[in-house]
Design an enzyme around this catalytic site. Structure first.
Site, PDB file in Angstrom:
ATOM      1  N   LYS A 154      -5.714  -5.589  15.950  1.00 46.74           N
ATOM      2  CA  LYS A 154      -6.258  -6.780  16.790  1.00 46.74           C
ATOM      3  C   LYS A 154      -7.796  -6.980  16.532  1.00 46.74           C
ATOM      4  O   LYS A 154      -8.563  -8.043  16.962  1.00 46.74           O
ATOM      5  CB  LYS A 154      -5.866  -6.897  18.126  1.00 46.74           C
ATOM      6  CG  LYS A 154      -5.974  -5.949  19.040  1.00 46.74           C
ATOM      7  CD  LYS A 154      -5.401  -6.082  20.337  1.00 46.74           C
ATOM      8  CE  LYS A 154      -5.542  -4.869  21.224  1.00 46.74           C
ATOM      9  NZ  LYS A 154      -4.540  -3.779  20.991  1.00 46.74           N
ATOM     10  N   GLU A 170      -7.012  -7.454  -0.981  1.00 40.27           N
ATOM     11  CA  GLU A 170      -7.493  -7.310   0.520  1.00 40.27           C
ATOM     12  C   GLU A 170      -8.799  -6.645   0.532  1.00 40.27           C
ATOM     13  O   GLU A 170      -9.243  -5.758  -0.265  1.00 40.27           O
ATOM     14  CB  GLU A 170      -6.428  -6.192   1.067  1.00 40.27           C
ATOM     15  CG  GLU A 170      -5.173  -6.934   1.499  1.00 40.27           C
ATOM     16  CD  GLU A 170      -4.373  -5.912   2.353  1.00 40.27           C
ATOM     17  OE1 GLU A 170      -5.158  -5.057   3.275  1.00 40.27           O
ATOM     18  OE2 GLU A 170      -3.070  -5.799   2.358  1.00 40.27           O
ATOM     19  N   GLU A 217       0.880  -1.417   0.089  1.00 39.50           N
ATOM     20  CA  GLU A 217      -0.002  -0.041   0.157  1.00 39.50           C
ATOM     21  C   GLU A 217       0.915   1.359  -0.015  1.00 39.50           C
ATOM     22  O   GLU A 217       0.674   1.888   0.882  1.00 39.50           O
ATOM     23  CB  GLU A 217      -0.982   0.334   1.062  1.00 39.50           C
ATOM     24  CG  GLU A 217      -2.096  -1.169   1.015  1.00 39.50           C
ATOM     25  CD  GLU A 217      -2.664  -1.204   2.401  1.00 39.50           C
ATOM     26  OE1 GLU A 217      -3.813  -1.808   2.498  1.00 39.50           O
ATOM     27  OE2 GLU A 217      -2.639  -0.477   3.434  1.00 39.50           O
TER      28      GLU A 217
END
Length: 666
Positions: free
Chosen positions: A361, A312, A153
């Site tokens: 996370k 993605e 990216e």
């Protein structure tokens, strides 16, 4: 290491980013077993693993990477192997702190995140070439390596660096671009505010200034920064081409205009072997599936209409927005297959297993914290089966109905300071016009300004220019030719105003587009916040306009279709049409939204002879065509069951929230 030639790219890719370095090796066997259960065919590996591969300068640990690549290969899972150059190790920055980027205000950013790179720094460039060479030498002919993934990216989260090294490199770039100081002074308009340069060493990067800096300098610096990153990609790509012949090399784009504004993907597309894209839903209250469709159409267009790959997206919610809702049941499949419908050769996610630590996370993953008993996991495995069932779709191409123009370079220029109104927003206009076409169930191909000569009116009867502030002079001839050959052109306000140096085109507005539109604009008259004025068509319809109005003067042969019915520009044309050759050029001199803008789009579609598809709102019908037949994707984002018409005239049911794919032989 194995020396067999790498296998061909997998028919359709399904999987995601895999970061085994975050987990003990006993987890890897479970991961590979579950990948097979889910139908995973490809994973992206090693993106953030430089510190694990080279824990100390010149010391390499490939044993763990050999092991996991071998496990994946044995399981029949291809590897999109990365060069981990987006995050150099801590030891590198300790030795080379000057490789950290400097902000416009002179603050050097610190290590501890990702993408903290000065792309002009020679030590970074040497280290990136070294680690790429090591990885390429070891795995360049490994049979598991299906694709190479350089960096990650580019441009996110930072592209531009304002350090002294960049200043030196910028001066060299300018000398190559302009040749002489006289040419630079002319292009930059440095006679204004007494900024004339007499020596190359007097030119710096556009750091913070007391008031607005030179816009042409800022624009060139953005191009320079984009070019420096692209040069680094090319350096790594060339190493991999040499060490791993025949294996495609790419880097993951972020083509949706809202997600990475600093990269000119039209230029980057020429350098990659396969265009890939990352796309994440922006949950700001708008219809997220419309932006997804735009991003997929734009990515396909950047790829020249050819194969591309969604590298993605998220299985459910993300973790970096103010509010991160989960995707509703079925939305994962609609999102993934929506990209496939619009040209992707598969669907991959970030990431495979949800992280326990670190900044992401709480970002959803294919294998969530809750494990295989979760809704997300069930939807992942179902999607894997659906992707596998579409294997014969590979190589087909999406059929588009109309065309639009988009320019990252123009967007950069328009975004600089001191424009006539801070409410001018090229991306908002792009979204608005695209949504109007989406709601008519039309698929869009995009073109860069330099590519407008390729727009064939027999294939694209309508061409929309939502806002093209910066337009090279060549655009005028291309658009005139398009219209004269039978095309219908729709141009929105604040287009054609300046050239590539942000200098106003000679003569009256709208500059480069004045002749094709058959009108002039004497003066802009931006509206104040909250100010709205009526626009009345010759047939009696009344629209509500905001943000912008103009003093439009139509020329010979330019018909007024609607006028401003209030405000300072009352009685002046707000919408015009000029017949030219076999086509027509329309101009909308104000901002309309919603149904009002859609009504104008309908007028131009009718003029172009394009009949919108008759379907309920929020139902997509997209076709991929090949030599043996076509695949008709019906994607129902609504809460009601619908029926769609197939090529043979029959009607097929599509349940609420579902995706159905209909194979139609040629």
């Amino acid at each position: 290491m194995p020396s067999a030639a790498p296998h061909d790219r997998l028919p359709l890719a399904f999987g995601g980013d895999y970061n085994p370095e975050q987990w003990p090796q006993e987890v890897w066997e479970e991961d590979v077993r579950l990948m097979r259960e889910a139908g995973v065919t490809m994973v992206s590996l090693g993106i953030f693993a430089w510190s694990r591969i080279e824990p100390r300068p010149g010391e390499y640990d490939f044993e763990w990477l050999d092991h996991i690549i071998g496990m994946l290969d044995e399981a029949g899972i291809g590897v999109d192997l990365a060069t981990p150059t987006v995050v150099p190790p801590a030891w590198f920055y300790r030795a080379h702190p000057e490789a950290l980027p400097v902000t416009r205000e002179g603050v050097r950013l610190a290590f501890g995140s990702r993408g903290a790179i000065c792309h002009s720094n020679p030590d970074y460039r040497a280290a990136a070439a070294s680690i790429t060479s090591r990885i390429g030498e070891r795995y360049g002919r490994h049979p598991a390596v299906a694709m190479w993934h350089v960096h990650n990216e580019y441009g996110a989260p930072v592209l531009s660096c304002f350090c002294d090294t960049c200043a030196d490199a910028f001066r060299a770039w300018l000398q190559d671009r302009y040749g002489t100081l006289g040419a630079l002074n002319q292009a930059w308009g440095t006679a204004f505010w007494g900024q004339l340069y007499g020596d190359w060493e007097e030119i710096g990067v556009p750091r913070a200034t007391p008031t607005v800096g030179n816009p042409a300098q800022q624009l060139d610096f953005q191009r320079f920064a984009d070019g420096q990153a692209r040069a680094n990609f090319v350096a790594e790509r060339d190493i991999l081409h040499r060490l791993s012949p025949g294996v495609p090399v790419t880097t993951n784009f972020m083509v949706a205009p809202s997600q990475c504004a600093s990269i000119d993907y039209w230029a980057w597309a020429d350098e990659v072997d396969l265009v890939t894209n990352d796309h994440y839903l922006i949950t700001d209250g708008r219809r997220t599936h419309v932006n997804l469709a735009l991003a997929a159409d734009l990515t396909r267009s950047v790829a020249g209409g050819g194969p591309w790959l969604l590298l993605e997206h998220s299985p459910s919610g993300v973790n970096w927005q103010p509010h991160n809702p989960a995707k509703e049941p079925g939305q994962m499949a609609r999102n993934s297959l929506g990209h496939v419908a619009r040209g992707s050769e598969g669907a991959l996610f970030f990431q495979w297993r949800q992280s326990r630590s670190g900044a992401e996370k709480f970002h959803s993953s294919m294998l969530p914290h809750g494990g295989t008993g979760t809704r997300v996991w069930r939807e992942v495995t179902d999607l894997g089966r659906r992707i596998a069932d579409l294997a014969d779709l590979r190589g087909t191409r999406t059929r588009a109905d109309v065309a639009m123009v988009w320019s990252w370079d123009s967007w950069w220029a328009q975004g600089l300071e001191w424009r006539p109104s801070e409410a001018l927003d090229a991306r908002e206009r792009l979204d608005a016009f695209y949504e109007a076409l989406y709601d008519r169930h039309l698929t869009v191909d995009f073109f860069a300004p330099a590519g407008l000569g390729e727009v064939d009116p027999s294939r694209y009867p309508l061409l929309v220019v939502p806002q093209l502030y910066s337009a090279p002079a060549s655009v005028a001839a291309d658009l005139e030719r398009y219209v004269a050959r039978g095309g219908t052109l729709l141009v929105s306000y604040f287009s054609g105003i300046v050239d590539e140096h942000d200098a106003v085109h000679p003569g009256a507005y709208p500059g480069a587009l004045r002749d094709v539109l058959g009108l002039t604009v004497e003066e802009f008259d931006p509206l104040l916040p909250g100010e709205r004025i009526p626009v009345r068509t010759t047939s009696g319809e009344v629209f509500e306009a905001d943000v912008w109005s103009e003093y439009v003067v139509p020329g010979d042969g330019c018909e007024t279709v609607a006028v401003f019915a209030g405000g300072r520009t009352a009685g002046r044309p707000a919408l015009t049409r000029r017949a030219l050759g076999d086509g027509a050029a329309w101009y909308l001199a104000t901002r309309l939204t919603g149904d009002d803008l859609a009504a104008v789009v309908d007028l131009t579609l009718a003029d172009a002879g394009t009949v919108p598809v008759d379907l309920p709102r929020d139902v997509e019908l997209v076709v991929r065509e090949g030599e043996s037949g076509s695949f008709r994707f019906a994607i129902n984002h609504s809460s009601s069951d619908v029926k769609v018409v197939l090529a043979d005239g029959s009607r097929a049911a599509v349940p609420a929230g579902a995706v159905e794919v209909f194979r139609e032989p040629r």
